[in-house]
Scaffold this motif. Structure first.
Motif, short mmCIF file in Angstrom:
data_model
loop_
_atom_site.label_atom_id
_atom_site.label_comp_id
_atom_site.label_asym_id
_atom_site.label_seq_id
_atom_site.Cartn_x
_atom_site.Cartn_y
_atom_site.Cartn_z
N ASN A 90 -24.52 7.75 18.68
CA ASN A 90 -25.78 8.47 18.51
C ASN A 90 -26.92 7.76 19.24
OD1 ASN A 90 -24.79 10.59 16.95
ND2 ASN A 90 -25.11 9.49 15.02
N ALA A 91 -26.94 6.44 19.12
CA ALA A 91 -28.02 5.66 19.75
C ALA A 91 -28.01 5.81 21.26
CB ALA A 91 -27.90 4.19 19.36
N ARG A 92 -26.83 5.96 21.85
CA ARG A 92 -26.78 6.07 23.31
C ARG A 92 -26.72 7.52 23.79
NH1 ARG A 92 -21.31 4.77 25.94
NH2 ARG A 92 -19.75 5.50 24.44
N GLY A 93 -27.07 8.44 22.88
CA GLY A 93 -27.22 9.83 23.27
C GLY A 93 -25.93 10.60 23.44
N LEU A 94 -24.90 10.23 22.68
CA LEU A 94 -23.60 10.92 22.75
C LEU A 94 -23.22 11.43 21.35
CD1 LEU A 94 -21.74 8.38 25.08
CD2 LEU A 94 -22.72 10.61 25.72
N PRO A 95 -23.97 12.37 20.80
CA PRO A 95 -23.77 12.79 19.41
C PRO A 95 -22.45 13.52 19.16
CG PRO A 95 -25.34 14.23 20.50
CD PRO A 95 -25.10 13.09 21.44
N GLN A 96 -21.80 14.01 20.20
CA GLN A 96 -20.52 14.71 20.01
C GLN A 96 -19.33 13.74 19.99
OE1 GLN A 96 -20.64 18.00 19.32
NE2 GLN A 96 -22.85 17.63 19.49
N LYS A 97 -19.56 12.50 20.38
CA LYS A 97 -18.45 11.55 20.54
C LYS A 97 -18.17 10.86 19.21
CE LYS A 97 -16.95 8.37 24.23
NZ LYS A 97 -15.91 9.27 24.78
N LYS A 98 -17.41 11.54 18.34
CA LYS A 98 -17.28 11.09 16.96
C LYS A 98 -15.83 11.00 16.45
CE LYS A 98 -21.62 10.64 16.43
NZ LYS A 98 -22.46 11.70 15.89
N LYS A 99 -14.88 11.59 17.13
CA LYS A 99 -13.51 11.61 16.62
C LYS A 99 -12.88 10.21 16.70
CE LYS A 99 -12.86 16.43 17.94
NZ LYS A 99 -12.27 17.33 18.97
N ILE A 100 -12.06 9.90 15.72
CA ILE A 100 -11.37 8.62 15.66
C ILE A 100 -9.86 8.88 15.71
CG2 ILE A 100 -11.11 6.44 14.44
CD1 ILE A 100 -14.02 7.03 15.16
N ILE A 101 -9.19 8.17 16.59
CA ILE A 101 -7.73 8.28 16.71
C ILE A 101 -7.09 7.08 16.02
CG2 ILE A 101 -5.77 8.30 18.31
CD1 ILE A 101 -7.57 9.68 20.35
N ALA A 102 -6.08 7.37 15.22
CA ALA A 102 -5.24 6.33 14.63
C ALA A 102 -3.79 6.67 14.99
CB ALA A 102 -5.45 6.27 13.13
N ARG A 103 -2.85 5.93 14.42
CA ARG A 103 -1.45 6.17 14.74
C ARG A 103 -0.68 6.64 13.52
NH1 ARG A 103 -0.14 0.44 17.56
NH2 ARG A 103 -1.05 -0.22 15.58
N ASN A 104 0.27 7.49 13.73
CA ASN A 104 1.21 7.81 12.66
C ASN A 104 1.84 6.50 12.17
OD1 ASN A 104 0.87 10.63 12.88
ND2 ASN A 104 2.31 10.70 14.60
N ARG A 105 1.97 6.39 10.85
CA ARG A 105 2.51 5.22 10.16
C ARG A 105 1.53 4.05 10.08
NH1 ARG A 105 8.66 5.55 10.01
NH2 ARG A 105 8.44 3.53 8.99
N GLY A 106 0.37 4.15 10.72
CA GLY A 106 -0.62 3.09 10.57
C GLY A 106 -1.18 3.07 9.16
N TYR A 107 -1.62 1.89 8.72
CA TYR A 107 -2.27 1.77 7.40
C TYR A 107 -3.63 1.11 7.59
CZ TYR A 107 -3.34 0.69 2.59
OH TYR A 107 -3.96 0.63 1.37
#
Length: 467
Positions: free
Chosen positions: A136-153
């Motif tokens: 948000n601070a650098r003007g990218l308000p759409q850049k919000k999705k987080i990727i994780a891995r299957n089986r990750g904890y």
């Protein structure tokens, strides 16, 4: 606690009043708990006086072992001097300041600042908030999705549970939240094609990640979170070249890397951090568990200068940084962490974890490689797992209703060993305190093999396994 409370009363009180985490509630209602009352080194003792080797260091966390007088003395001294004060509004206490300095100096890549919390779960939630604030601070308000891995904890708070790639943890909780995505786990046993080389498998995993980012839109993907070695999801060690290939994809699309070091940090893999062992270059790191060897709760988000500069920019836009907990930077927890990390340094426990880990893996291979139901023995450092399969070739899982790993874990308790049935597939895990002796490693593996033999004798008698 009244040390004279009869164990039968404790069991009854537990069933009446205590809601247990990660527990089959109806079964617990019938059978009650196993109540531990004492610990020393790698050993635990229950209310009946029976002793167990704790091959899991609690939950991957009691790294310096139970009963450390130095930590007890630190708790007492700090509680008498200053048991608590907050860190809001530029207020501070001394021990968190000293701990923050130590963490930055220990970090495997250049880092800038430390934010303290209470658990790995809340720290991973904080990391996501920091990433959002940064974008948000650098003007990218759409850049919000987080990727994780299957089986990750990654924990059990609202965001952390969603990041966790174990569907059983989502069921009934309306999770994951809609901004979370998952990609393929680097697990050769089930994800690699027959005969596929490590290089080809890594290339496919990197391609899976890139395809996911492109499908979502790179301008919407903010970060990826990864454990250096995946813990509760199976003690999964990625193949050589994996993190370099994943980092190249992340760099290409301006996606930050969060290293979840909650289990691996502070020596578990035989190096100070898992990122160092596995060649990761994180922008943010999450630590907890081993930071205090679990004597008191504490977590930390360690962030790079790039993220720090984004937070400063955000302050110009949004005012004071409006995030924190009552117990953030708790002076008692920080004091314990400093003593714990000093013990690890003074006793050479990082190197010892590596050496004991080499012994453990050799003994696990000796004990289990010839077992016809063992599909894989894996791990690194003082962190390992054995996975059981109905057939080896081709690898075929057991019917989940048989709960093979859970039966082995129960049989291990009868042998005086605490191991853990991991929540996906049929794996049992090993992650003992760093202070475990060579003789105790030998005994740990021997007890595990006896438990496995007992269960597979039963499965054979029931007609569920031909052997």
């Amino acid at each position: 606690m009244d040390s004279h409370t009869p164990s039968t009363d404790l069991h009854d009180l537990d069933r009446r009043y205590f809601l247990h985490p990660f527990t089959a509630l109806a079964e617990h209602e019938r059978n009650g708990p196993l109540v531990m009352v004492k610990g020393e080194g790698v050993w635990l003792e229950d209310t009946s006086g029976r002793r167990y080797i704790d091959s899991m260091a609690g939950l991957w966390c009691v790294n310096v072992g139970y009963g450390r007088r130095e930590i007890a003395d630190t708790l007492h001294a700090q509680a008498m001097r200053l048991p608590y004060y907050h860190s809001f509004s530029s207020m501070a206490t001394d021990t968190p300041i000293l701990l923050a300095e130590k963490l930055i100096k220990l970090s495997p890549v250049p880092m800038s600042k430390v934010f303290f919390g209470n658990s790995g779960s809340d720290a991973n939630d904080t990391q996501v908030k920091l990433v959002w604030y940064y974008n948000n601070a650098r003007g990218l308000p759409q850049k919000k999705k987080i990727i994780a891995r299957n089986r990750g904890y990654h924990g059990v708070t609202m965001v952390a549970t969603g990041l966790t790639g174990l569907p059983g943890m989502h069921a009934g909780f309306d999770l994951p939240l809609p901004f979370i995505r998952h990609t393929t786990a680097p697990h050769r046993l089930w994800q690699a094609e027959p005969g596929q080389s490590d290089a080809a498998f890594v290339a496919r995993l990197a391609a899976d990640l890139e395809s996911l980012i492109l499908a979502e839109g790179p301008d919407t993907v903010a970060a990826m979170i990864m454990e250096p070695v995946m813990g509760a999801g199976g003690v999964i060690v990625p193949p050589p070249g994996y993190y370099a290939a994943m980092q190249a994809v992340l760099d290409k699309y301006d996606v930050l890397l969060i290293a979840d070091e909650v289990i691996c940090g502070f020596g578990r893999l035989g190096t100070q951090f898992g990122s160092e062992k596995m060649g990761m270059r994180p922008d943010l790191m999450t630590v907890a568990k081993g930071i205090t060897s679990a004597y008191v709760p504490l977590s930390a988000c360690i962030i790079s200068e790039k993220i720090w500069q984004g937070l400063l920019l955000g302050g110009e836009k949004y005012g004071a940084f409006a995030h924190g907990y009552t117990y953030s930077a708790h002076p008692l927890a920080a004091a314990v962490a400093l003593t714990n990390l000093q013990i690890i340094e003074d006793e050479g426990l990082v190197a010892q974890a590596g050496a004991r880990g080499e012994l453990m893996h050799r003994l696990l291979r000796d004990a289990f490689a010839d077992h016809p139901a063992v599909g894989e023995i894996r791990g690194v450092g003082l962190m390992g797992a054995v996975e059981f399969v109905a057939l080896r070739d081709p690898a075929t899982p057991f019917d989940p209703s048989l709960k093979v790993a859970a039966r082995i874990a129960r049989a291990a308790l009868e042998e005086g060993l605490i191991t853990r049935a991991l929540p996906q597939g049929d794996s049992i895990s090993f992650s003992p305190p760093f202070v475990i002796s060579e003789d105790e490693v030998v005994e740990m593996v021997a007890r595990a093999r006896r438990a496995v033999d007992k269960v597979f004798t039963q499965l054979h008698a029931e007609g569920h396994w031909k052997g």
